[in-house]
Every structure is written in structure tokens, then in C-alpha cells.
Design an enzyme around this catalytic site. Structure first.
Site, PDB file in Angstrom:
ATOM      1  N   ASP A 772       0.828  -1.191   0.000  1.00 43.25           N
ATOM      2  CA  ASP A 772       0.000   0.000   0.000  1.00 43.25           C
ATOM      3  C   ASP A 772       0.879   1.264   0.000  1.00 43.25           C
ATOM      4  O   ASP A 772       0.606   2.227  -0.722  1.00 43.25           O
ATOM      5  CB  ASP A 772      -0.899  -0.044   1.241  1.00 43.25           C
ATOM      6  CG  ASP A 772      -1.998   0.953   1.153  1.00 43.25           C
ATOM      7  OD1 ASP A 772      -2.777   0.861   0.176  1.00 43.25           O
ATOM      8  OD2 ASP A 772      -2.072   1.846   2.014  1.00 43.25           O
ATOM      9  N   LYS A 776       1.362   4.381  -2.845  1.00 48.73           N
ATOM     10  CA  LYS A 776       1.374   5.833  -2.569  1.00 48.73           C
ATOM     11  C   LYS A 776       2.645   6.472  -3.125  1.00 48.73           C
ATOM     12  O   LYS A 776       2.621   7.583  -3.665  1.00 48.73           O
ATOM     13  CB  LYS A 776       1.243   6.083  -1.070  1.00 48.73           C
ATOM     14  CG  LYS A 776      -0.141   5.682  -0.564  1.00 48.73           C
ATOM     15  CD  LYS A 776      -0.261   5.771   0.931  1.00 48.73           C
ATOM     16  CE  LYS A 776      -1.640   5.301   1.372  1.00 48.73           C
ATOM     17  NZ  LYS A 776      -1.757   5.085   2.801  1.00 48.73           N
TER      18      LYS A 776
END
Ligand code: ADP
Ligand code: ASP
Ligand code: MG
Length: 916
Positions: A772, A776
């Protein structure tokens, strides 16, 4: 296609006026305030204005100009002279006003309660009757014998209305006339049936009966109330000349003579006259064409030099746009004659377009009023509309909008047209020869093409005529084509002040661009009373709503579709629910959630979902989810000009639709990272499309939830700063874990605690794996201009190798303590050098790289000062070189993420024109 306007001749009122046959004024002995004089010929508009003003200005000098011959005509008649002037009030009642017996009684009450000295009342047929009459003719002509039963229905409608309203001799005499008329009609229709054909005069004779009956019925009712009242069959008075274009021109002189004769035989203080019908100079019954009763009333107003013409209908007045198409349309309190004319010409069927001309000549005001709402003051149409009425800004450059459907554009194009005199004349000569009506013309100043709009039903003949007229030029290549663009509509903005106000068209085109509507042609007449644009028919209502809200309401309305009412989606819906009223009232932003879809069920609404009940409505009224249908519903809802789809899922299938949505003009807002961290080529395509179009794509909440990270980065880049490095703690979960891994508890204990507190995904490996954070980092890297794939970012996972394949989250948690010593050692090593462990993502813009890993930071570093689950992001740039720009705060959780999405929605609203 931007074209310099070349006189949209339809908005040239002076030309229009000169085609109307205007009589010489006559003196009226009984009206000292309204003397007349002979107008010089021809009547240029400017001269006419002066004359009219003088006339209603009650100037005595004008009395001196009265024509002697006029006086002698009246005197020589030796009968009751027709008084003219302010003592007359003209009322016109539309079909719905006299639609039932009760309504006819109401109309009678209004007539009675008007305390004018004299009243002339024009009535339409009872509602639907004219349609029924046309239908009878169509049936008879196509040899469909059901015309007989249709005629019976017409008879029955009037029969039962008469039974409700009248009694005794009145009833008997009305019914006898009705039956007599119907038996004549039956014979006529039979003849039409046998011939299989109808002539215009037969047709006009038949359809005019609706008015004959309604006028008689109303006059009986008024008389029943004890008032002196006569009914007038206007075929005996109004004389009109047919023109080529399904219109008629009143012959005022002849009509005035007939009126005087009629009045001398039927002197009365109240006259109930038929609308719509008239006679030709040869005494053949005709009509003023569909919706012509308004025109009848205006002609009557002019013939009587009335004080005012009141047109009673079923709406509160003239709206800023057709209220059936724009629910937010507002009533216009005052309009100038030109504005009203332009509005009606361009489809505001509250008024017949020709109504203005006769009254304008005598400065007679028209007032449009609602018979069903007597408290509404209505719309006043008069010469000058600039003064203020009840605070309504009458100086607003645009008064209203109207549309005309079923048009086609014809484009005549070729290099051989430039500089050749007579081309336009040849084009429009050919169009005239087929009797087509040109609604708008536009010619590019390069003279390379002429384009014009005609009714769709006439376009075939027009195109054929042009092909044949320009055969030689086409064959020789001087003309490249005569092209027809079907399925068009016109949208017109009308307002007298447009002429002197810069920026009106810019605002109009801007509103259309923001609603992603393509304009096919443009014309602005020199009068500048209107700006006309041609659009695709399917865009027309959306366009109307977009421009109307831009000019009139300054309210930005957005149709929203929420995809994924999970934790973030549901929180967003609740935030919208709580804030909607404030946004509407204080910020003029109207957000309507038109649909909510999960993966299985979706809820659609036509007007906007009641957000206080969305959960229960989704359960009760939800239908099987279908993303395509959902999109179509939210976007296809033409009553709102702008659409936004909010993707609150983490689904890459949904993300793969963004490109298509943007292409369709749907704005996209999302916290879903899949599109921006997916394959680079798709990402680049999406961003390129976003840049080219006026459609917006916002994704602030993909990084740091509600924290302003993307917007900060954008601000730096757009103002010319150069990004050197972005480094940050992007995971709330990992932030929490390392902020609390201080040596008092083992690593696995801290992970368990975070899981317990709800900071982790159900399987903490989803956080510890770092993917994750990797997403980003790639989003920020790409935003900074780096062309990297997700696979180019090395991500250090914190899930120990042996535990990656472990089946369940529980098993993983059970086995994690086996690895505590490794992690404890790392922490200890760091501690010994005065450092802490932090799991960070880094964008290294100088070396065009990104990385996600566990790093050590000195205890004095800002990253070491974090608490809870905060995110922290440091931007090192050419401007922020010594001290990075730092954004810090909670970067996870439903409330702040939904808040980030919500603020993107508001940003969209302001991009779309909401006041800031
Ligand atoms: P009537 O039978 O009274 O002549 P019409 O149906 O001809 O009534 O005209 C009134 C209707 O015009 C209204 O009911 C309204 O729906 C429609 N209309 C279209 N555009 C406008 C507008 N700009 N303002 C008011 N009414 C409009
Ligand atoms: N009755 C006619 C029509 O419906 C005229 C009118 O109502 O204005 O066209
Ligand atoms: Mg009407």
C-alpha cells in the site's frame, strides 16, 4: 466551430415589423387621451418608437395631426361610435383557463371583478379541443372512420359543460347551436373522408369551432351574472392576409373598419371574442395558426387602443426558462417587448411570438398572469424593462433561455465561395424556393462556409435544392460539399442588456464547456438581444440547465454517483447528509446523490436520494447492481448539467472505467489508488485526457487521506518549484506500530495491539507487506513527473519470509512472536546510536527512483516525533531545500478519508463555477 455571426435575421425586429401591414391611425372621438394620427410610411423602428411614445404620452400636439378624413368616416356611419383607449381592458384566457365548467365560472368571476369601464375578453378553445379538432381532420383525411366517434367526444365535452353551466333558454339555444354546428361538421368531415384530402381553408374552418363554442359558453355565463355582454365571432372582424410561411398578417385598417361596424350593431361594455380565428379579405374563415389566441388578443388590444392586455394562463408568468425543463426557472417580473419577442420566438410557448408586434405599436403593456394563482403578480411586458421590480435585478444581461428542437444544420462549404458576390443570395434563394424557414444563419468570416438551421422536416428538400442549384460548382470543386447535420437543437439566450455587457457570451460558452457540451454553430444578431447556439439535440436540456444555473441561480448543481458504500463511502454519504443544506444555502452548491451502488445492489433516484435514509432505501428499493446502467442513470439525468462519480472502492475494475467516464464528460473523484498506481501507459492516457478536457479527476485521498498532499505537491510544481525528494510515513498502521515499538513491548505485541484497536487491515500482513505504501510512493512519483511502474519501486516487506504463505491471519499472528528477536535487535541497534526505526516511502526525483523500506532516523528528526497513527510527509524542493516542507496529521481512518473525498467534491464545484 466558432463563427463570426452574420446577421441572424430573425432577431431583427425592424425587418419583422415592416412586413406587418400597419394601418393609418384614426381619431377616436370618445377617447380624449388617445388621439391618433397618420404614420409616415415606411415605418422605421426608430420612428415608430417615437410615434408610440408620443401617442401614449398624451401629447396635445398630436391631436392637431388627426386626419380629417378619419373623422368623417366615423361620423358618416351615423351609428354608435366605437370608443377606444384606456377605458378598455383586454383579457385573454388560454385553453386550460376554460378547460372545465368550474374553470369557465372562475373566468367569469375574474371578468366581473375587473372594474375597468370596458372589457374585451378573448378566449381559446377548451383545453385539448383544438388538438381534438385537428385529429378529426387527420382521421377523416386518412379515411379512418373513427373521426365520427371523435366528433361525438367533442360534442359530448361541450354538451356536458353546457349542462353544468346553463339552464332554460340559454341552455336550449347553446345546445341547438352546438348540434347545428356539429351536424355541419359531420357533413364536412364526411366530404373530407370521401375526398381523402383536405384544403387549408376547410381545415381552418373546422378547427376554429373550439373557440366559437367556448366564447359563447362564457358569454352566457357572464350574462347570467346580470352583466351586459355580447359575444363576437372574430371571423366577422379580424381580416388577415395569409403569407407564404404558415403565418398571417393582420390587415389592421380593414379589421378596424369591420370592428367599428360590428360594434355599432353590438354596442356593449363587455365583449367575449373568439381567439385564434379570423377571415381572409375574401371572407373565407382562417386561423392565426397554432396558439394564435395570444396574437388575437394583441390585435384586439391594438384595435381598441386598450390600456393593457392580460394573458391568463396556467403559469405565474414568463419564466427564465421553460419550467417543464428547468425546475429552478424563476419568474421574470418585467420584460421588454424585444425580450419577450425573442423568448417566444425561441420556443417559450407561454406567448405566441407575434403577440408583441401589435401592442408594441401603441405601447400597450401585456401582463401574463396565472389563473390558478391570483396572488402572483405575473410578468409585465412593456417598452422599457430596466427599472427595478421588487429587488429583481432587471439589468441582468441575460433574461431568459429558450430552445427549439427538431432542427437540422445545413453547411455549404468550399473555397470557391470566398469573395464571390451573390453566393449567399443564391443559397437562400434556393432555400426560399422550397419554402423552408431559415431559423439561424452563421458564416465564418473566411467566407469558406455558410451554415444555417432549418426545421428537420424541411431539410431534405433544402439539401436537394442546394445540390441542384450548385451542381456545377460542386462538380467543378468550387464547392466541396452541401452537408446536413441532423438532430440539432437551438439554445438561445435572450436579454436586452447583452448588447452593452462584455463577457456574456464568454460566460455562456464557459458554462457549456464545463458541462462538456459541444457547440456546432453560433450566431449573435447585431441587435444583440440574443445569442444563439446550435447543439446536438440530446445535449439540449442539459445545456439549458447548465447555462440557466450559471446565469440565473449562480448555484452549482452536481449529480453524484457513489460507488462502494463501504466504510469510506458510507461515511462520505453521512457527511454529505449533514452538510448538504449548508452548502446549498450558504455556498450555492447543490449536491444531489442520484445513485449509490455496491457490488450487488444499487439504488437510483430521479431527483436525489434522501441521505437521511439511504441505508434503508438501499435495502428496500435496491436493484441488482449494474455499473453501466448506474453510470448512465447518474450522467444521463439531464436535469443536472454536471456529473461526478465517486469511486470509494479499492477495485481495479472500477478504476479501469475512469478513462471512459472522463471521455463522456463525467468528473471522477476517488480515494482508490488502483488507477494512479496501475500500468503506466493507462495512467498517462488518463492524465492526458484529463488535461485536454474540461472534465476533472481528483484523487487527493489516495495519499494521506484528508491531508493536503497531492494539492501541496501540485501547488509546488505549478508555481515552478522543483521536487528533489519526497519522503514520508504514509501508512497510519505502520506509523502506529513503530511509534509504539519503544522497547516496552515486543514487536508482535504491538502489532496485536494495533489490530485490536482497529488500526490494521483484517489481515495485518496487508499493512506489513508495504504494498500500500508502494502504491502511494508511485502515485507521488508520477505526480512529480517520474515515469515509473509499481514494479520499479523496491518494497521491503515486514512480513517474515516463512509467514508469507501462512493461511489465516490468526495463524500469522500466532507465529509472529517467533520473529520478535530479529526486530528487537534492529530496534536495539538503532537505539544505541540515538535513532528510531521508521517505515518510510521515498521518491528520489533526482535519481528518478522510489523505495519503501525500514529506515533509522535520529531522535531529533521530525519523523521520530510522531505519535498515534499520524502520517508525515516531507517535501524537499529547490525552494524548500534546507528545511523541507512538512505535512503532518492523521492520514488514515474513515472520517478523514471521506473528508478528503468530500473536499475534492467541493473543489470540483468551485472548478465548475461555484462562488468561492
Ligand atoms: P395557454 O393554453 O394558456 O395559451 P400554453 O400552453 O400555450 O398556454 O402556454 C403556457 C405554457 O408555456 C406553460 O404551461 C409552460 O409550460 C410553457 N412555457 C414554455 N416556456 C415557458 C417560459 N419561459 N415561461 C413560462 N411558461 C413557459
Ligand atoms: N386553440 C388554439 C390552439 O390550441 C389557439 C390557442 O389556444 O391559442 O392552437
Ligand atoms: Mg398559448
Amino acid at each position: 466551430m466558432l463563427m463570426a455571426a452574420f446577421s441572424a435575421t430573425i432577431s431583427d425586429s425592424s425587418r419583422f415589423l415592416s412586413s406587418t401591414s400597419l394601418p393609418k391611425r384614426k381619431i377616436s372621438a370618445s377617447s380624449p387621451r388617445c388621439r391618433s394620427f397618420s404614420l409616415p410610411k415606411p415605418f422605421p423602428l426608430s420612428r415608430l418608437n417615437i410615434c408610440s411614445r408620443l401617442e401614449r404620452g398624451k401629447s396635445f400636439t398630436i391631436c392637431a395631426q388627426a386626419s380629417v378624413s378619419d373623422i368623417s368616416v366615423e361620423k358618416s356611419m351615423g351609428k354608435v361610435n366605437l370608443p377606444k383607449g384606456d377605458m378598455w381592458a383586454v383579457h385573454k384566457f388560454g385553453g386550460t383557463c376554460v378547460g372545465t365548467s368550474q374553470r369557465i365560472k372562475n373566468v367569469a368571476d375574474i371578468i366581473i371583478s375587473d372594474d375597468s369601464e370596458r372589457k374585451l375578453v378573448v378566449v381559446s378553445a377548451m383545453s385539448k379541443v383544438t388538438d381534438m379538432m385537428y385529429d378529426l381532420i387527420n382521421k377523416a383525411q386518412s379515411r379512418d372512420d373513427s373521426y365520427i366517434s371523435s366528433l361525438d367526444a367533442v360534442l359530448e365535452k361541450h354538451n356536458s359543460t353546457a349542462l353544468d353551466l346553463l339552464e332554460g333558454d340559454d341552455l336550449a339555444s347553446f345546445l341547438s347551436q352546438l348540434h347545428h354546428d356539429v351536424s355541419n361538421l359531420k357533413a364536412m368531415l364526411r366530404a373530407i373522408y370521401i375526398a381523402g384530402h383536405v384544403t387549408e381553408s376547410f381545415s381552418d374552418f373546422v378547427v376554429g369551432h373550439g373557440e366559437l363554442w367556448s366564447a359563447q359558453l362564457l358569454s352566457y355565463v357572464v350574462r347570467k351574472n346580470g352583466l351586459d355582454c355580447k359575444w363576437m365571432d372574430t371571423r366577422e372582424v379580424l381580416i388577415v392576409n395569409p403569407t407564404s410561411s404558415n403565418q398571417v398578417d393582420p390587415d389592421f385598417l380593414e379589421s378596424e373598419r369591420k370592428l367599428e361596424k360590428w360594434f355599432s350593431q353590438n354596442p356593449s361594455k363587455i365583449i367575449i371574442a373568439t381567439g385564434f380565428i379570423a377571415s381572409t379579405p375574401q371572407n373565407i374563415p382562417t386561423t392565426l395558426k397554432r396558439d394564435g389566441s395570444d396574437f388575437s388578443a394583441a390585435i384586439m388590444g391594438a384595435l381598441f387602443r386598450a390600456r393593457q392586455v392580460t394573458i391568463w394562463t396556467d403559469v405565474d408568468g414568463v419564466y427564465s426558462a421553460d419550467p417543464r425543463k428547468v425546475s429552478e426557472a424563476v419568474i421574470l417580473r418585467k420584460l421588454s417587448y424585444q425580450e419577450a419577442w425573442e423568448m417566444s420566438y425561441f420556443g417559450a410557448n407561454v406567448l405566441h411570438p407575434r403577440t408583441i408586434i401589435p401592442v408594441m405599436r401603441y405601447d400597450i403593456p401585456i401582463v401574463i398572469r396565472n389563473i390558478f394563482n391570483l396572488s402572483a403578480p405575473g410578468t409585465k411586458i412593456c417598452r422599457s424593462a430596466s427599472e427595478d421590480v421588487d429587488g429583481q435585478n432587471l439589468d441582468s444581461p441575460v433574461k431568459g433561455f429558450a430552445t427549439i428542437d427538431n432542427l437540422a444544420l445545413v453547411n455549404v462549404e468550399g473555397t470557391g465561395m470566398a469573395g464571390v458576390p451573390g453566393t449567399a443570395s443564391a443559397i437562400f434563394g434556393a432555400v426560399k424556393d422550397v419554402g423552408a424557414n431559415v431559423i439561424m444563419i452563421s458564416q465564418a468570416s473566411s467566407e469558406h462556409s455558410v451554415c444555417f438551421a432549418v426545421p428537420e422536416k424541411e431539410v431534405k428538400a433544402v439539401a436537394e435544392a442546394l445540390q441542384s442549384r450548385f451542381r456545377q460548382a460542386l462538380d467543378a470543386g468550387r464547392l466541396s460539399q452541401v452537408a446536413v447535420i441532423p438532430n440539432c437543437s437551438i439554445l438561445a439566450a435572450v436579454g436586452q442588456k447583452m448588447a452593452s455587457t462584455p463577457g456574456v457570451s464568454a460566460t455562456l460558452f464557459n458554462a457549456l464547456a464545463k458541462a462538456n457540451i459541444n457547440i456546432r454553430a453560433i450566431a449573435q444578431g447585431c441587435s444583440e438581444y440574443n445569442i444563439t447556439v446550435v447543439l446536438k439535440r440530446e445535449d439540449c436540456i442539459r445545456a439549458l440547465r447548465a447555462v440557466h444555473s450559471r446565469f440565473y441561480l449562480s448555484r452549482t448543481t452536481i449529480a453524484i454517483g457513489i460507488i462502494g458504500p463501504g466504510l469510506i463511502g458510507a461515511t462520505l454519504l453521512d457527511q454529505l447528509r449533514d452538510q448538504a443544506a449548508v452548502l446549498k444555502e450558504e455556498f450555492n452548491i447543490d449536491l444531489r446523490v442520484m445513485g449509490i451502488t455496491g457490488s450487488r445492489t444499487m439504488l437510483l433516484s430521479e431527483v436525489g436520494i434522501d441521505l437521511s435514509r439511504w441505508r434503508e432505501l438501499l435495502k428496500q428499493k435496491g436493484q441488482v447492481a449494474d455499473l453501466e446502467k448506474f453510470t448512465q442513470h447518474v450522467h444521463g439525468n439531464h436535469f443536472i448539467p454536471n456529473t461526478a462519480l465517486v469511486d470509494c472502492t479499492a477495485d481495479s475494475n472500477v478504476a479501469s472505467c475512469y478513462h471512459d467516464w472522463l471521455r463522456k464528460g463525467i468528473n471522477v473523484i476517488t480515494p482508490n489508488k488502483k488507477a494512479n498506481s496501475g500500468p503506466l501507459d493507462k495512467y498517462l492516457k488518463l492524465r492526458a485526457l484529463q488535461r485536454q478536457s474540461y472534465t476533472h479527476y481528483f484523487y487527493e485521498a489516495t495519499v494521506g487521506a484528508g491531508l493536503p498532499i497531492i494539492s501541496t505537491l501540485r501547488g509546488l510544481l505549478e508555481t515552478g518549484d522543483r521536487i528533489l525528494r519526497i519522503e514520508g510515513i504514509f501508512s497510519g498502521t505502520l506509523s502506529y506500530i513503530f511509534n509504539n515499538f519503544t522497547g516496552t513491548r515486543t514487536f508482535s505485541e504491538v502489532v496485536a495491539e494495533a489490530k485490536e484497536a482497529g488500526y490494521t487491515e483484517p489481515d495485518p500482513r496487508d499493512d506489513l507487506s508495504g504494498t500500500d505504501v508502494g502504491r502511494k510512493v508511485i502515485i507521488l512519483a508520477r505526480e512529480s513527473g517520474l515515469k515509473l511502474e509499481l514494479s520499479d519501486i523496491p518494497v521491503q516487506t515486514l512480513v517474515p519470509e516463512p509467514l508469507r504463505a501462512t493461511e489465516s491471519a490468526e495463524d500469522f499472528m500466532k507465529q509472529l512472536p517467533q520473529f520478535d528477536t530479529d526486530m528487537a535487535k534492529e530496534r536495539q541497534d538503532a537505539e544505541e546510536s540515538g535513532e528510531v526505526l521508521r517505515y518510510v516511502g521515498v521518491v528520489d526525483a533526482i535519481n528518478q527512483k522510489g523505495v519503501v523500506e525500514l529506515r533509522r532516523y535520529s531522535k531529533s528528526h521530525p519523523f521520530a516525533q510522531l505519535s498515534g497513527s499520524d502520517n508525515i510527509i516531507a517535501f524537499t524542493t529547490t525552494r524548500y531545500k534546507d528545511q523541507p516542507l512538512i505535512v503532518r496529521g492523521p492520514g488514515a481512518g474513515a472520517q478523514v478519508t471521506a473528508g478528503g473525498v468530500f473536499s475534492d467534491i467541493l473543489r470540483l464545484a468551485s472548478y465548475l463555477g461555484a462562488p468561492s
